[in-house]
Design an enzyme around this catalytic site. Structure first.
Site, PDB file in Angstrom:
ATOM      1  N   ASP A   1       5.312  -7.031 -19.164  1.00 11.24           N
ATOM      2  CA  ASP A   1       5.167  -8.478 -19.041  1.00 11.24           C
ATOM      3  C   ASP A   1       5.842  -9.209 -20.190  1.00 11.24           C
ATOM      4  O   ASP A   1       6.433 -10.273 -19.991  1.00 11.24           O
ATOM      5  CB  ASP A   1       3.679  -8.867 -18.967  1.00 11.24           C
ATOM      6  CG  ASP A   1       3.167  -8.792 -17.545  1.00 11.24           C
ATOM      7  OD1 ASP A   1       3.867  -9.282 -16.651  1.00 11.24           O
ATOM      8  OD2 ASP A   1       2.090  -8.212 -17.330  1.00 11.24           O
TER       9      ASP A   1
ATOM     10  N   GLU B   1       1.176  -9.521 -24.446  1.00 12.00           N
ATOM     11  CA  GLU B   1       2.173  -9.438 -23.372  1.00 12.00           C
ATOM     12  C   GLU B   1       2.757 -10.792 -22.981  1.00 12.00           C
ATOM     13  O   GLU B   1       3.500 -10.895 -22.024  1.00 12.00           O
ATOM     14  CB  GLU B   1       1.640  -8.670 -22.158  1.00 12.00           C
ATOM     15  CG  GLU B   1       0.275  -9.075 -21.664  1.00 12.00           C
ATOM     16  CD  GLU B   1      -0.218  -8.192 -20.509  1.00 12.00           C
ATOM     17  OE1 GLU B   1       0.545  -7.367 -19.996  1.00 12.00           O
ATOM     18  OE2 GLU B   1      -1.378  -8.358 -20.123  1.00 12.00           O
TER      19      GLU B   1
ATOM     20  N   HIS C   1       0.832  -1.206   0.000  1.00  8.95           N
ATOM     21  CA  HIS C   1       0.000   0.000   0.000  1.00  8.95           C
ATOM     22  C   HIS C   1       0.864   1.252   0.000  1.00  8.95           C
ATOM     23  O   HIS C   1       0.563   2.232  -0.686  1.00  8.95           O
ATOM     24  CB  HIS C   1      -0.878   0.021   1.262  1.00  8.95           C
ATOM     25  CG  HIS C   1      -2.149  -0.736   1.084  1.00  8.95           C
ATOM     26  ND1 HIS C   1      -2.914  -1.161   2.125  1.00  8.95           N
ATOM     27  CD2 HIS C   1      -2.774  -1.140  -0.035  1.00  8.95           C
ATOM     28  CE1 HIS C   1      -3.965  -1.801   1.664  1.00  8.95           C
ATOM     29  NE2 HIS C   1      -3.910  -1.797   0.354  1.00  8.95           N
TER      30      HIS C   1
ATOM     31  N   CYS D   1       1.845   0.121 -24.174  1.00 11.61           N
ATOM     32  CA  CYS D   1       1.546   0.777 -22.901  1.00 11.61           C
ATOM     33  C   CYS D   1       2.481   0.300 -21.793  1.00 11.61           C
ATOM     34  O   CYS D   1       2.215   0.490 -20.622  1.00 11.61           O
ATOM     35  CB  CYS D   1       0.089   0.541 -22.512  1.00 11.61           C
ATOM     36  SG  CYS D   1      -0.363  -1.186 -22.421  1.00 11.61           S
TER      37      CYS D   1
HETATM   38  C1  PEP Z   1       2.639  -4.488 -19.210  1.00  9.24           C
HETATM   39  O1  PEP Z   1       2.703  -5.649 -18.823  1.00  9.24           O
HETATM   40  O2  PEP Z   1       3.481  -3.958 -19.955  1.00  9.24           O
HETATM   41  C2  PEP Z   1       1.529  -3.630 -18.799  1.00  9.24           C
HETATM   42  C3  PEP Z   1       1.343  -2.457 -19.348  1.00  9.24           C
HETATM   43  O3  PEP Z   1       0.726  -4.046 -17.798  1.00  9.24           O
HETATM   44  P1  PEP Z   1       1.141  -4.179 -16.252  1.00  9.24           P
HETATM   45  O4  PEP Z   1       2.449  -3.447 -16.076  1.00  9.24           O
HETATM   46  O5  PEP Z   1       0.030  -3.580 -15.505  1.00  9.24           O
HETATM   47  O6  PEP Z   1       1.256  -5.649 -16.085  1.00  9.24           O
HETATM   48 MG    MG Z   2       0.976  -6.621 -17.970  1.00  7.93          MG
END
Ligand code: PEP
Ligand code: MG
Length: 759
Positions: free
Chosen positions: A630, A606, A365, A677
């Site tokens: 990921d 991913e 947290h 992303c």
């Molecule tokens: C990623 O895996 O690149 C992603 C954007 O999602 P997260 O970081 O939330 O797993």
């Molecule tokens: Mg991810």
């Protein structure tokens, strides 16, 4: 043998300092192996000489005095070769060097093994015997096992010993480095303020009372004081947090309810225990229950309960809430064994420069809040002897997760330069908000943001984001006690959609599991990153999925800017099933009289399996978005949260770059838009390469967006493509980094590259 090994390791780990650690090692190993001698030689601070640090069997007076240069003696050979040397008669070996005064001349048989911790040679562990004989294979194997297991304890003890408390008179070693995990990016330099436990629950003695009423009253007063304290902390943070984050404090207060901890303590007082003892027993039972849980999120709750217990004990002991009386220095780096959300609020925000926690992860947290507040944070610095650094200057590198205690002037200057440059760069970037992200030859690159906390929205708009490329919906789920209702979710989502309308908002369906468990939905697995994650969970629980989709669709009523994105997809069946459920939700809502539009649907790429199915996915959905965080973890088989393998997590690895280029090409073959992303898009160099690969949208954290925009505006699309062509054929990651850095410098974008920081 195994049992013996386990016991020795246990005893070593419990030893309080380096001398005791080494003393236990030499005594125990000598006894276990029935040798005449066991000694430990450790490299000195300058890595120039081996010093005899402990011995059982040689002349104790030599300890601390006898030494060898790196290429001297058989000890030197063991270190150089990084392998054991087993000799019947050491004196016969060409490298043998007799160290005067050690009494070594009596011993013939020699077995030395290197002590290595994470590739670093710490020293050599030696056993010797009078007899001329070769140690057998089992003995050699035992000593190698011993040394490998003890290296960590020695490294930890060395680190602890090198940090002396202020005023101890001894000179503290400079630039002492500790590795942790990045909690929130940024750099901070300042004095450490160590938040030690308020009161020691373990030290509370058991005691009976015959004035139960008085004890209950005392306890209730303490309870009220703690409630007030926490509310005050919550209020002091209120300006920087929105209602969702503030709810963490409500969770805290609820733990104190009569039907929770408070009720249990009062019941025990009524059994005849004094208040402090009753509190101690209730808290320790709860802490034990939580800390035994495999689920890291639930384990974190033990921290919260411990924190509450200590606060109540402090009040019971009538010493008052000491923390509120502390005068915090400028640029405070708040250090704690376990940082808790409540602690964050103790320091006036204008004084707080950084946060450092020995335990915990990016999942705690405290880390979630730190990110929402943009305070540089390092978590999980497990070797840090935190009780000894009060008042010492600390450099906290929230990018790499590194911490330096008592830095040399050179290093401090290097980080001060980074800070200054960061501030200058950020100030210089403020004017960019209204300008388009357009290359010098007119190529337009849409820049979107990743969000999660409510506070992200305002910051993103402020920085000129053109859309939300990833809204991590699990974050509002994580800071609650149970699944939020459809209405609650709708309200939360509506705020994001409304704030950004008419710009697109990409909402990812719940991506729990892996490192993101929910407190009220524990998932116990040996291998959580390869387990029940993302879409796998939600397809197995259509009731959860449907509620979320309905909430998203309802939130978008009248706005029409919703895009729904599916995480962790590995097969087309998952896409088809999810689409079917989304269609069902649309139909139901229309039947109920809502005016909902069919949202755009996208798939995240991913995992490696998805890379090879991009075209199949593209035929089924409206957009593809790459989760490079990921994807990098799975392509390279490196746990993204594990500090031990953090060096191997390389975003610019040739395999990652190839995969990213392939994905963009495949999506475009089906004329489907492809965005990214993951964190790579937030790196100016990475953004230029991704643009050259043809990514249609780059989505990143709001903090970095202006930097990326500046980079895009400083390069031509043609130059970016040439750079990509040069880099994509390279096979050495270090060289790739260098080429990228130099290219940015050539383009006059040198200020966007992070200056290389000395190791
Ligand atoms: C990623 O895996 O690149 C992603 C954007 O999602 P997260 O970081 O939330 O797993
Ligand atoms: Mg991810």
């Amino acid at each position: 043998m195994l049992e013996m090994l386990r016991k020795i390791v246990q005893e070593v780990n419990a030893a309080p300092d380096l001398d005791s650690v080494l003393d236990v090692i030499v005594r125990r190993v000598q006894r276990a192996m029935r040798t005449d001698v066991c000694s430990v030689y450790l490299l000195d601070n300058n890595q120039e000489r081996y010093i005899l640090m402990a011995t059982q069997g040689l002349n104790k007076k030599s300890v601390g005095n006898a030494s060898l240069s790196l290429d001297e003696g058989i000890v030197g050979v063991v270190g150089q070769r990084a392998e054991p040397i087993n000799l019947e008669d050491a004196a016969q070996h060409s490298a043998f060097t007799y160290i005067k005064g050690t009494g070594e001349e009596k011993f013939h048989a020699f077995l030395g093994v290197p002590i290595i911790h994470h590739r670093n040679l710490l020293g050599v562990l030696v056993v010797q015997q009078k007899a001329s004989r070769r140690f057998d294979e089992a003995e050699e194997a035992f000593l190698v096992t011993m040394s490998a297991q003890l290296a960590g304890a020695i490294a930890h003890a060395e680190a602890t010993g090198s940090i002396n408390q202020v005023g101890s008179g001894e000179k503290t070693e400079s630039d002492r480095k500790f590795e942790g995990v990045a909690g929130c990016i940024g750099v901070a330099i300042g004095p450490a303020v160590v938040m030690t436990p308020l009161a020691d629950l373990d030290g509370v003695p058991e005691r009976k009372t015959d004035d139960i009423k008085a004890e209950v009253t005392k306890f209730k007063q303490a309870l009220a004081a703690v409630r007030r304290d926490i509310k005050k902390v919550g209020r002091s943070l209120a300006k920087r947090l929105r209602s969702e984050e503030r709810e963490l404090f409500d969770v805290y207060i609820r733990m104190l309810d009569d039907n929770a901890i408070a009720g249990e303590v009062i019941a025990r007082i009524k059994e005849g225990n004094w208040a402090q003892g009753a509190l101690k027993s209730v808290i320790s039972e709860h802490v034990q229950q939580f800390s035994l849980m495999d689920d890291p999120y639930l384990r974190e709750r033990a921290t919260d309960i411990k924190d509450l217990g200590r606060r109540m004990l402090t009040c019971l002991q009538e010493s008052g809430p000491a923390l509120s009386e502390i005068e915090f220095p400028e640029d405070t780096i708040l250090v704690a064994d376990e940082l808790t959300p409540a602690m964050l609020g103790e320091v006036p925000t204008e004084k707080l420069a950084g946060l450092l926690s020995v335990n915990g992860s990016g999942n705690s947290h405290a880390a979630i809040l730190a990110r929402s507040m943009g305070i540089p944070t390092v978590m999980g610095a497990v070797d840090l002897p935190y009780t000894r650094i009060e008042g010492l200057t600390v450099i906290l590198d929230g990018y790499s997760g590194r911490v330096f205690v008592n830095p040399s002037e050179d290093l401090a200057q290097c980080y001060r330069d980074i800070l200054r440059e960061e501030n200058e760069v950020n100030a210089g970037l403020e004017g960019l908000k209204e300008l388009p992200a357009e290359t010098t030859d007119g190529y337009r690159m849409p820049l979107w943001v990743n969000t999660g906390l409510v506070t992200d929205v305002a910051r993103s708009l402020d920085r000129g984001a053109e859309g939300i490329g990833l809204y991590r919906t699990e974050i509002p789920f994580m800071i609650r006690d149970f699944f939020p209702s459809e209405y609650d979710q709708m309200e939360t989502y509506r705020r994001q959609l409304e704030a950004f309308a008419p710009r697109p908002v990409t909402m990812r369906t719940l991506d729990i599991g892996g490192d993101k468990p929910l407190p009220y939905f524990p998932i116990e697995e040996d291998n959580p990153f390869l387990g029940w994650r993302g879409i796998r969970v939600t397809l197995d629980h259509p009731e959860i999925f449907l509620v979320q989709i309905r909430a998203m669709l309802r939130a978008a009523e009248g706005l029409d800017n919703l895009r729904i994105m599916l995480p962790m997809v590995t097969s087309v069946q998952e896409v088809d099933e999810a689409k079917q459920l989304i269609a069902q939700a649309v139909d139901e809502l229309r039947e109920e009289g809502h005016v909902v539009n069919q949202p755009l649907i996208g798939v995240m790429v991913e995992v490696p399996a998805a890379v090879y199915q991009v075209r199949r996915f593209a035929r089924r959905v409206d957009f593809i978005s790459v989760g490079s965080n990921d994807l990098t973890q799975y392509l390279l088989a490196v746990d993204r949260n594990n500090p031990r393998v953090a060096d191997l997590y390389v975003s610019y690895h040739p395999a990652v770059l190839k995969a990213l280029q392939f994905i963009a090409r495949e999506a475009h073959k089906e004329n489907v838009s492809v965005s990214i992303c993951g964190e790579m898009a937030a790196d100016p160099g990475g953004a230029i390469l991704l643009m050259a690969m043809g990514y249609d949208v780059l989505s990143m954290n709001a903090t970095n967006l202006p930097k990326v925009k500046y980079a895009i505006r400083g390069v031509s699309f043609e130059r970016a493509k040439a750079l990509l062509q040069q880099i994509i054929v390279m096979d050495d990651v270090d060289k790739i980094h260098m080429v990228l850095r130099n290219a940015l410098k050539d383009l006059g974008l040198g200020q966007l590259t992070r200056p290389s920081i000395p190791d």
